[in-house]
Enzyme design. Structure first.
Site, PDB file in Angstrom:
ATOM      1  N   SER A 123      -4.441  -3.024  -0.561  1.00  0.00           N
ATOM      2  CA  SER A 123      -3.092  -2.682  -0.054  1.00  0.00           C
ATOM      3  C   SER A 123      -2.688  -1.153  -0.304  1.00  0.00           C
ATOM      4  O   SER A 123      -3.336  -0.999  -1.407  1.00  0.00           O
ATOM      5  CB  SER A 123      -2.028  -3.412  -0.802  1.00  0.00           C
ATOM      6  OG  SER A 123      -0.854  -3.034  -0.699  1.00  0.00           O
ATOM      7  N   GLY A 124      -2.534  -0.540   0.828  1.00  0.00           N
ATOM      8  CA  GLY A 124      -2.234   0.979   0.758  1.00  0.00           C
ATOM      9  C   GLY A 124      -3.657   1.664   1.150  1.00  0.00           C
ATOM     10  O   GLY A 124      -3.477   2.847   1.295  1.00  0.00           O
ATOM     11  N   THR A 128      -3.064  -1.674   8.171  1.00  0.00           N
ATOM     12  CA  THR A 128      -1.617  -1.809   9.021  1.00  0.00           C
ATOM     13  C   THR A 128      -1.656  -0.729   9.977  1.00  0.00           C
ATOM     14  O   THR A 128      -1.511  -0.710  11.146  1.00  0.00           O
ATOM     15  CB  THR A 128      -0.166  -2.035   8.334  1.00  0.00           C
ATOM     16  OG1 THR A 128      -0.491  -3.020   7.454  1.00  0.00           O
ATOM     17  CG2 THR A 128       0.622  -2.195   9.366  1.00  0.00           C
ATOM     18  N   ASN A 173       1.884   0.291  -2.295  1.00  0.00           N
ATOM     19  CA  ASN A 173       2.049   0.639  -0.920  1.00  0.00           C
ATOM     20  C   ASN A 173       3.432   0.563  -0.463  1.00  0.00           C
ATOM     21  O   ASN A 173       3.828  -0.766  -0.905  1.00  0.00           O
ATOM     22  CB  ASN A 173       0.977  -0.269   0.004  1.00  0.00           C
ATOM     23  CG  ASN A 173       1.161   0.156   1.289  1.00  0.00           C
ATOM     24  OD1 ASN A 173       1.666   1.109   1.982  1.00  0.00           O
ATOM     25  ND2 ASN A 173       0.533  -0.595   2.209  1.00  0.00           N
ATOM     26  N   SER A 176       3.280  -2.524   2.609  1.00  0.00           N
ATOM     27  CA  SER A 176       2.193  -3.445   2.440  1.00  0.00           C
ATOM     28  C   SER A 176       2.465  -4.877   3.230  1.00  0.00           C
ATOM     29  O   SER A 176       3.724  -5.271   2.965  1.00  0.00           O
ATOM     30  CB  SER A 176       2.119  -3.596   0.921  1.00  0.00           C
ATOM     31  OG  SER A 176       1.063  -4.748   0.751  1.00  0.00           O
ATOM     32  N   SER A 177       1.415  -5.209   3.583  1.00  0.00           N
ATOM     33  CA  SER A 177       1.356  -6.503   4.757  1.00  0.00           C
ATOM     34  C   SER A 177       1.105  -7.436   3.661  1.00  0.00           C
ATOM     35  O   SER A 177       0.314  -7.725   2.887  1.00  0.00           O
ATOM     36  CB  SER A 177       0.346  -6.352   5.628  1.00  0.00           C
ATOM     37  OG  SER A 177       0.721  -5.460   6.675  1.00  0.00           O
ATOM     38  N   GLY A 405      -7.016  -7.191   1.457  1.00  0.00           N
ATOM     39  CA  GLY A 405      -8.565  -6.851   0.735  1.00  0.00           C
ATOM     40  C   GLY A 405      -8.066  -7.527  -0.634  1.00  0.00           C
ATOM     41  O   GLY A 405      -7.374  -8.252  -0.973  1.00  0.00           O
ATOM     42  N   GLU A 407      -7.920  -8.399  -4.339  1.00  0.00           N
ATOM     43  CA  GLU A 407      -7.057  -8.050  -5.221  1.00  0.00           C
ATOM     44  C   GLU A 407      -7.268  -8.387  -6.640  1.00  0.00           C
ATOM     45  O   GLU A 407      -7.674  -9.426  -6.833  1.00  0.00           O
ATOM     46  CB  GLU A 407      -5.600  -8.852  -4.968  1.00  0.00           C
ATOM     47  CG  GLU A 407      -5.082  -8.235  -3.520  1.00  0.00           C
ATOM     48  CD  GLU A 407      -3.612  -8.606  -3.467  1.00  0.00           C
ATOM     49  OE1 GLU A 407      -3.021  -8.114  -2.613  1.00  0.00           O
ATOM     50  OE2 GLU A 407      -3.071  -9.288  -4.287  1.00  0.00           O
TER      51      GLU A 407
END
Length: 1119
Positions: A123-124, A128, A173, A176-177, A405, A407
């Site tokens: 994330s980040g 996206t 992020n 973040s998705s 991704g 985590e």
């Protein structure tokens, strides 16, 4: 060659990968495969650092793109950059996301094979944003479909909608998705996008009811409150303050400086319209979003029996209206649970904790199912309209995978377990497809012989011989140790199949054990699940718990935790909540309430058929026979559904199959720091991401064969200057030229291999040495070119000086003999003079017919000059005559007649020249209908107001003068006072002064005939000109000086005396004459508008006059 990020195409010059190798000490290499110490993680990260420092965020590992988030706009995604990477070979330009996009698109069109771009990272890291840039590239560069760009617009506009409902601000992020997304874009045979389809994975619905400190709920809640119209919020019962809602305050981060919720809401509303949402559907959707917020504000209080009761009636009323359910039914569902025992339904009251759980479960179910409905709705909008046409079979698909991704948090729960399992599967697929692509390329080039790709329980292998079981357990991949023979060397990499089996294996996998624990009768808890894990997989080398660990390791493991050794490293999971999140329970009566909803979207999300389905759909556990040993009880207070982990596993397996059917391309995204600061490079964080993204394994696989490969044509074109035999032109086959070149460069046999279409170089140092030699050669070539060019410039300059000296001599000799007859000595000078005159004449030709200027010709061209001047004048006259209209021609004719009659004879003539003669000074409404009736069919050619002076006493009277084709008619109001036939008009007299009197002389045949008529007109020149033309009396106008004698009546004449004075005065003198004192003509400028006049200044006429050279006061009739 100096290479910076700003050189990414602003000048349109292609910079090949090899061009940057000479600057590798400063900016690193553009492909990690070219790293000399490719096994060193430190060297890998240092190369990343160098490129990041120079704003070079993209680097290759062969065909894999590594992207580092710069956290700022580098201006490298413009239309110009898109065109630069469009249709260009992968390695002809610097690394870029657009290069990956274009390569996949061209392969899709030329090979007619489906493609997939897999974007991964934590994330980040920019996943996206990368997806949006890819869609933007295809939208801008692909041909437009025949039916317009509707599909293209919907593909682009689906992003802001999905981001609003599926993205949130997290600690890592701001956008973040919180779900995985796979999008298929369908292209027709022309390469135009014609449709699309989206698959979503594992929405983090727990975020609806809980957020960590510093995080937010999904964007759509804040966007609606900030950007929604007042009327919309009033209808939904919402306030603008997010602090008013329990589901939005837990993270204590309602406002984020980098997010403009108000503007984002406008984008989302517009996007909903583009993807075919009706106004009713938008209202229903917003009602559901608002209902989630109201659900969070439902509060409970305990009665005397400790049972929960709803205390917020206002919120309950809003919920019943927004969701379209009965209030009493919803109240009962929130405070009771329904149990079916032996065919009877029983209601059991809930305590405060259970009621809060039911409320949150309902909120999560409503939101997650609405999100699923939203994806389905978008898919219907993206679906190709030509699916039934024959050409549909020729469509190809390009997939974009934007997946979470790996985590690793301080507290990892069920969501991280699923996400990391997903990354394990994708890493397994990545290694498999990478090995396969390497294998296929070697076989296509005739290098790897007798090699095949096969999977073993321990490792993925490229092998040309069977390995022993002991060798297979080590987990390396075999690659050719020498390009001259089919021998293979081991490449150590972590084959994560063993981890995937630990998670997904039937009967003994973690998911199977979790499902079985959720289904078994009795009291199942998270700790009993952990105990069963310890009993089942306790001997697995990648699984560890507090009970199974040694004394030292137990200090870092809690009693409710287990640890998995993933390919990216160790991750410790807390089992708290595993069972609840996997079951995703929703009480039966809550489900029944939602199935009765009148909200159209809710009625689709909660299907009534689920109420009667009491049997759990078949899962991995059920199909394994466990369900027969432990039958599902029928008295559960909730509706049974397939467990979340199993659903996720099945959808992930389907995704893997989809990706296997396509040609893959990879984008690995890396975040440089957790603070989201531009220019900051956190080495510890990046090393962690390099590890879990498997970049080092990918690099080792790529380098196991050959580090560098190029088409013969490209290699020869670049390095042919290093060999005298191939420079400057090689006339033979490129393959033969490359063979000659590498022999001259002294390549050793083990350093390279010649394929069918490419040369393969094994070691980067070989390429670096070649590139360094090319740089030295370039210096020498540059010196040679400079010396040649300087010599060329010197010769050109000397030749020019020689020509100048010869020209000057010829001109001087010609000037001396300029008056002599033409001879070789003066011919050049005379020709120069004539040419100069003609060129000068071309620049100074008269601009109009009134321009009399003409350059002075030399003596030899005087006669020719006169002929040219006459031709020019005739040409201008011809052009002028062709340009004038019939109306303007008539105007000119009248002006010419006026000039002939009055020019130089009457003082006020000059002031009439700039004013146009108009067709009439009186409109049809100003002439009495009786007069028109009296005239009958005679048309009125001209009408003007005049003043008539009586023959006796000279009393002035207002009259109208009308000109017809046959007579002059004097009119008083509605009565014709006098009609003078043109045949009886003997003449017209006017003075030479600036007065406006004139006399119409009439022939008298008897004494009854009236005498001459004395008139005054403000437009005397115009009136007399038109009268003279109408009566054909141009030569009968007399301009008198001093006095005019006229016939006043039978046997009596009258006299008008004209004198000059300071102002106009008309009066009867003592001697009985009419005395006219004429003022100075400069003061007698006729008004622009007289009675009924519609005159214009001459300059206001059409441009045909001005274009022919006419100007005010210099009209042709004045000359």
């Amino acid at each position: 060659m100096r290479y910076r990020a700003s050189a990414l195409g602003s000048d349109g010059v292609r910079v090949t990968m090899e061009s940057a190798l000479t600057a590798r000490d400063r900016v690193g290499v553009q492909d990690f495969v070219l790293l000399e110490n490719f096994t060193s993680e430190a060297a890998f990260i240092e190369n990343l650092r160098r490129r990041f420092r120079e704003n070079l965020i993209y680097t290759y590992i062969g065909p894999v793109l590594v992207s580092v988030n710069p956290y700022r706009d580098l201006q490298i995604y413009s239309r110009q950059h898109m065109e630069r990477y469009r249709g260009v070979s992968f390695y002809e330009v610097p690394p870029h996301l657009f290069a990956v996009a274009d390569t996949a698109y061209r392969a899709l069109r030329t090979e007619r094979r489906d493609q997939a771009v897999m974007i991964s990272g934590e994330s980040g890291a920019g996943k996206t944003e990368a997806t949006k840039r890819l869609l933007q590239f295809y939208a801008e560069t692909c041909p437009a479909p025949e039916r317009g760009g509707a599909v293209r617009d919907r593909l682009l506009q689906s992003n802001p909608v999905l981001e609003a409902f599926g993205n949130a601000k997290t600690l890592r992020n701001d956008n973040s998705s919180r779900f995985g997304k796979y999008m298929d874009v369908q292209f027709d045979f022309k390469g135009a996008p014609v449709g699309g389809h989206i698959l979503s994975y594992l929405l983090e619905k727990s975020r609806v009811v809980h957020q960590n400190h510093g995080e937010r709920n999904f964007h759509v809640f804040y966007q609606l409150l900030e950007g929604g119209e007042e009327e919309t919020l009033r209808r939904l019962g919402l306030e603008r303050n997010p602090q008013s809602y329990l589901y939005l305050v837990k993270g204590q981060c309602a406002k984020v400086s980098s997010i403009n919720d108000k503007n984002d809401w406008k984008v989302v509303r517009k996007a909903l319209t583009v993807i075919d949402f009706t106004e009713d559907e938008v209202e229903d959707l917003l009602s559901i979003v608002a209902s989630v917020l109201h659900l969070g504000n439902i509060h409970f209080a305990a009665d005397e029996e400790s049972n929960a009761q709803v205390t917020t009636e206002n919120q309950l009323k809003y919920l019943t209206r927004l969701l379209g359910v009965e209030g009493s039914m919803l109240r009962e569902a929130l405070t009771h649970r329904k149990i079916i025992a032996k065919g009877e339904e029983l209601l059991s009251p809930l305590n405060l904790e259970q009621a809060a759980y039911a409320r949150d479960a309902l909120a999560k179910a409503v939101y997650s199912r609405t999100f699923t409905w939203l994806v389905t709705k978008i898919n219907r909008s993206l679906a190709s309209k030509d699916a039934e046409s024959p050409s549909w079979r020729s469509t190809t698909v390009l997939g974009l995978l934007d997946i979470y991704g790996f985590e690793v948090f301080q507290n990892n729960s069920f969501e991280q377990f699923c996400i990391n399992y997903c990354n394990e599967k994708l890493q397994q697929l990545f290694i498999e497809l990478t090995l396969k692509s390497e294998q296929e390329e070697y076989e296509a080039e005739g290098i790897a012989v007798s090699a095949s790709l096969r999977a073993s329980p321990c490792a993925m292998e490229l092998t040309s011989r069977r390995r022993s079981p002991q060798e297979r357990c080590q987990g390396p991949m075999m690659m050719p140790s020498s390009p001259l023979a089919p021998q293979w060397e081991p490449v150590q990499y972590f084959n994560n199949k063993i981890i995937c089996d630990l998670v997904e294996e039937k009967f003994k996998g973690i998911i199977s054990i979790l499902d079985e624990e959720c289904l078994r009768p009795g009291e199942a808890t998270d700790l009993t699940f952990l105990e069963k894990l310890e009993d089942t997989v306790k001997h697995h080398p990648h699984f560890l718990t507090h009970k199974l660990a040694d004394q030292r390791t137990r200090k870092s493991l809690g009693r409710g935790e287990f640890r998995l050794l993933h390919y990216a490293g160790e991750v410790t999971y807390n089992v708290t909540g595993f069972l609840d999140k996997n079951n995703d329970l929703l009480f039966r009566n809550l489900k029944e309430t939602m199935c009765s909803s009148e909200n159209p979207i809710m009625s689709q999300c909660f299907d009534r058929s689920e109420l009667s389905d009491k049997k759990r759909p078949e899962t991995g556990v059920a199909s394994a026979g466990v369900s027969s040993l432990s039958p599902a009880p029928t008295n559960l207070p909730f509706i049974l559904a397939e467990q979340v982990a199993t659903q996720f596993k099945m959808s992930l397996l389907q995704l893997v199959e989809i990706l296997k059917s396509k040609e893959p391309a990879y984008v690995r995204c890396i975040k440089p720091n957790d603070a989201k600061q531009p220019g900051r490079f956190d080495e510890v964080l990046i090393r962690h991401q390099v590890k879990y993204l498997g970049l080092m394994e990918n690099l080792r696989v790529r380098r196991a064969g050959f580090a560098y490969r190029r088409k013969y044509e490209a290699f020869l074109q670049r390095y042919k200057s290093l060999c005298p035999e191939t420079w400057p032109i090689w006339a033979g086959r490129p393959q033969d030229g490359v063979a000659v070149l590498v022999r001259y460069l002294g390549y050793k046999p083990e350093e390279y291999k010649m394929g069918r279409t490419k040369i393969f170089i094994r070691f980067p140092k070989t390429l670096f040495a070649t590139e360094d030699a090319l740089e030295v050669r370039r210096q020498s070539l540059a010196i040679c070119i400079q010396s040649w060019w300087r010599g060329t410039l010197g010769r050109r300059k000397a030749a020019k000086r020689k020509w100048a000296a010869q020209t000057i001599r010829r001109l001087i000799r010609g000037f001396i003999l300029r008056h002599a007859p033409r001879c070789p000595e003066n011919a050049f000078f005379l020709d120069h003079v004539r040419t100069s005159f003609l060129l000068n004449l071309r620049r100074q030709l008269p601009r109009n017919i009134l321009d009399t200027s003409w350059p002075t010709p030399p003596p030899a061209l005087r006669e020719a000059s006169e002929l040219l001047r006459e031709l020019c004048r005739k040409n201008m006259v011809w052009k002028y005559c062709r340009s004038i209209s019939p109306e303007w021609k008539q105007q000119l004719q009248q002006k010419a007649v006026a000039s002939e009659i009055f020019k130089g004879k009457k003082d006020n003539y000059p002031q009439s020249v700039p004013r146009l003669f108009i067709s009439t000074r009186l409109g049809a409404d100003e002439i009495s209908p009786k007069v028109l009736q009296a005239l009958g069919s005679e048309p009125i050619q001209y009408a003007v107001p005049v003043v008539k002076y009586d023959r006796k006493g000279y009393k002035p009277r207002s009259r109208q003068l009308l000109l017809t084709p046959n007579a002059v008619v004097i009119v008083e109001d509605a009565k014709v006072k006098q009609r003078i036939e043109y045949a009886n008009l003997t003449g017209i007299s006017v003075s030479s002064l600036s007065d406006s009197l004139f006399v119409l002389h009439v022939q008298r045949e008897d004494n009854k005939q009236k005498g001459d008529v004395v008139l005054q007109s403000d437009h005397v020149i115009e009136t007399l000109t038109k009268t003279a033309l109408s009566a054909d009396r141009v030569n009968s106008i007399n301009i008198n000086q001093g006095s005019i004698t006229f016939a006043g009546g039978p046997g009596r004449d009258g006299i008008i005396d004209f004198t000059t004075g300071s102002e106009l005065l008309i009066t009867k003198a003592k001697n009985g004459h009419l005395a006219v004192v004429s003022g100075a003509w400069q003061q007698q400028l006729p008004p622009a508008e007289g009675p009924g006049a519609r005159a214009e200044p001459l300059a206001a006429k059409p441009s045909n006059l001005s274009s022919a050279g006419q100007s005010l006061g210099t009209s042709p009739w004045v000359l």
